[in-house]
Design an enzyme around this catalytic site. Structure first.
Site, PDB file in Angstrom:
ATOM      1  N   GLY A   2      31.815  93.292  66.545  1.00  0.00           N
ATOM      2  CA  GLY A   2      32.419  94.634  67.556  1.00  0.00           C
ATOM      3  C   GLY A   2      33.284  93.967  68.056  1.00  0.00           C
ATOM      4  O   GLY A   2      33.702  95.318  68.857  1.00  0.00           O
ATOM      5  N   ALA A   5      36.383  96.814  68.228  1.00  0.00           N
ATOM      6  CA  ALA A   5      36.788  97.348  68.635  1.00  0.00           C
ATOM      7  C   ALA A   5      35.933  97.686  69.945  1.00  0.00           C
ATOM      8  O   ALA A   5      36.465  99.008  71.541  1.00  0.00           O
ATOM      9  CB  ALA A   5      35.383  98.341  68.149  1.00  0.00           C
ATOM     10  N   GLU A  27      45.530  91.124  64.060  1.00  0.00           N
ATOM     11  CA  GLU A  27      45.746  91.014  62.658  1.00  0.00           C
ATOM     12  C   GLU A  27      45.266  92.589  62.420  1.00  0.00           C
ATOM     13  O   GLU A  27      45.395  92.734  61.195  1.00  0.00           O
ATOM     14  CB  GLU A  27      43.942  90.586  63.156  1.00  0.00           C
ATOM     15  CG  GLU A  27      42.713  90.479  61.945  1.00  0.00           C
ATOM     16  CD  GLU A  27      41.122  89.923  62.034  1.00  0.00           C
ATOM     17  OE1 GLU A  27      41.114  89.912  61.658  1.00  0.00           O
ATOM     18  OE2 GLU A  27      40.854  90.540  63.451  1.00  0.00           O
ATOM     19  N   GLN A 144      37.479  83.523  68.658  1.00  0.00           N
ATOM     20  CA  GLN A 144      36.393  83.404  67.489  1.00  0.00           C
ATOM     21  C   GLN A 144      35.245  82.617  67.429  1.00  0.00           C
ATOM     22  O   GLN A 144      35.646  81.654  68.208  1.00  0.00           O
ATOM     23  CB  GLN A 144      37.054  83.114  65.767  1.00  0.00           C
ATOM     24  CG  GLN A 144      37.597  84.166  64.676  1.00  0.00           C
ATOM     25  CD  GLN A 144      38.392  83.343  63.743  1.00  0.00           C
ATOM     26  OE1 GLN A 144      38.687  82.007  63.821  1.00  0.00           O
ATOM     27  NE2 GLN A 144      38.779  84.109  62.725  1.00  0.00           N
ATOM     28  N   LYS A 195      29.608  83.258  82.410  1.00  0.00           N
ATOM     29  CA  LYS A 195      31.026  82.599  82.880  1.00  0.00           C
ATOM     30  C   LYS A 195      31.119  83.595  83.830  1.00  0.00           C
ATOM     31  O   LYS A 195      31.918  84.373  83.399  1.00  0.00           O
ATOM     32  CB  LYS A 195      31.545  81.266  82.189  1.00  0.00           C
ATOM     33  CG  LYS A 195      33.075  81.236  83.405  1.00  0.00           C
ATOM     34  CD  LYS A 195      33.903  79.964  83.028  1.00  0.00           C
ATOM     35  CE  LYS A 195      34.257  79.672  84.125  1.00  0.00           C
ATOM     36  NZ  LYS A 195      36.402  78.925  83.163  1.00  0.00           N
ATOM     37  N   ARG A 197      34.146  83.425  87.227  1.00  0.00           N
ATOM     38  CA  ARG A 197      34.144  82.832  88.173  1.00  0.00           C
ATOM     39  C   ARG A 197      33.832  83.050  89.912  1.00  0.00           C
ATOM     40  O   ARG A 197      33.960  82.242  90.673  1.00  0.00           O
ATOM     41  CB  ARG A 197      35.703  82.290  87.700  1.00  0.00           C
ATOM     42  CG  ARG A 197      36.250  80.321  88.994  1.00  0.00           C
ATOM     43  CD  ARG A 197      37.792  80.814  88.153  1.00  0.00           C
ATOM     44  NE  ARG A 197      38.241  80.815  87.455  1.00  0.00           N
ATOM     45  CZ  ARG A 197      38.255  79.808  87.054  1.00  0.00           C
ATOM     46  NH1 ARG A 197      37.830  78.549  87.187  1.00  0.00           N
ATOM     47  NH2 ARG A 197      39.135  79.576  84.976  1.00  0.00           N
TER      48      ARG A 197
END
Length: 223
Positions: A2, A5, A27, A144, A195, A197
């Protein structure tokens, strides 16, 4: 998971506050993005809009929502085969034209003809970081994940699960993952900040209604 979305939902929320957004989709087509936005806006299931299976009442609701969404400062660029240079040029033009406030790129690994080339992914990641600095705007880049997570007992994602992760980790100010803590509850989703910063790590819980592409924060926020 998702992620498209989720990014689209964030972008829509930003545009609703009258901050101009550019959503670069490498995509999905612009029509698919528009359908998702309409579904989220009207609560009419995505598949019904996509298939055109609408009664007269729903058609009227969709038409009203379409007019409302068309007024948002939300630009979509769905051209195939774009490079980081193309994205930079488009973003600069949008900033001159509209005062661009947010750039979303869906998704990072497809902005190259050789998606398995670690060096090329690093150049794209660095290029997006450069765009953010040059234009003074946040850039959200979807990525990905590697398949390594499938072979671990714990399915909770970590930074190393980012595909071609080292440069992405280095460039990003914030890295977040979408994670289903309970695979049996497919509408309960957690955004994990792994993460940050300039802030704390933590997580936010959402309910994800896949039928209408809508996210709702459920109050579980831990930082």
């Amino acid at each position: 998971m998702g992620k498209s979305a989720f990014a689209l939902w964030i972008a829509k929320k930003v545009a609703e506050q009258n901050y101009p957004v550019l959503f670069v989709s490498l995509e999905m087509s612009g029509k698919q993005i528009g359908t998702r936005l309409l579904s989220s806006e009207t609560m009419v299931p995505y598949t019904l809009i996509q298939d055109g299976a609408l009664n007269e009442d729903r058609k009227a609701v969709i038409e009203m929502a379409d007019k409302s969404l068309s007024l948002l400062p939300f630009a979509i660029d769905d051209r195939a085969g774009q490079t980081i240079g193309d994205i930079r040029i488009k973003a600069r033009r949008e900033q001159v034209r509209t005062g661009l406030s947010l750039l979303v790129v869906d998704y990072l690994q497809i902005a190259t003809p050789t998606p398995d080339d670690v060096g090329e992914i690093a150049r794209i990641s660095t290029g997006l970081k450069s765009i953010a600095k040059d234009l003074g705007i946040p850039v959200i880049a979807l990525s990905q994940m590697s398949r390594n997570i499938q072979h671990r007992d714990s399915k909770e994602p970590v930074l190393a699960d980012l595909k071609q992760s080292s440069q992405i980790e280095q460039d990003a100010d914030l890295v977040g993952f979408l994670y289903y803590k309970n695979p049996k509850k497919r509408n309960s989703l957690t955004f994990l900040v792994k993460k940050h910063r300039n802030g704390a790590l933590g997580e936010v819980e959402f309910e994800f209604n896949k039928d209408n592409q809508r996210f709702t924060e459920t109050g579980g926020r831990r930082f």
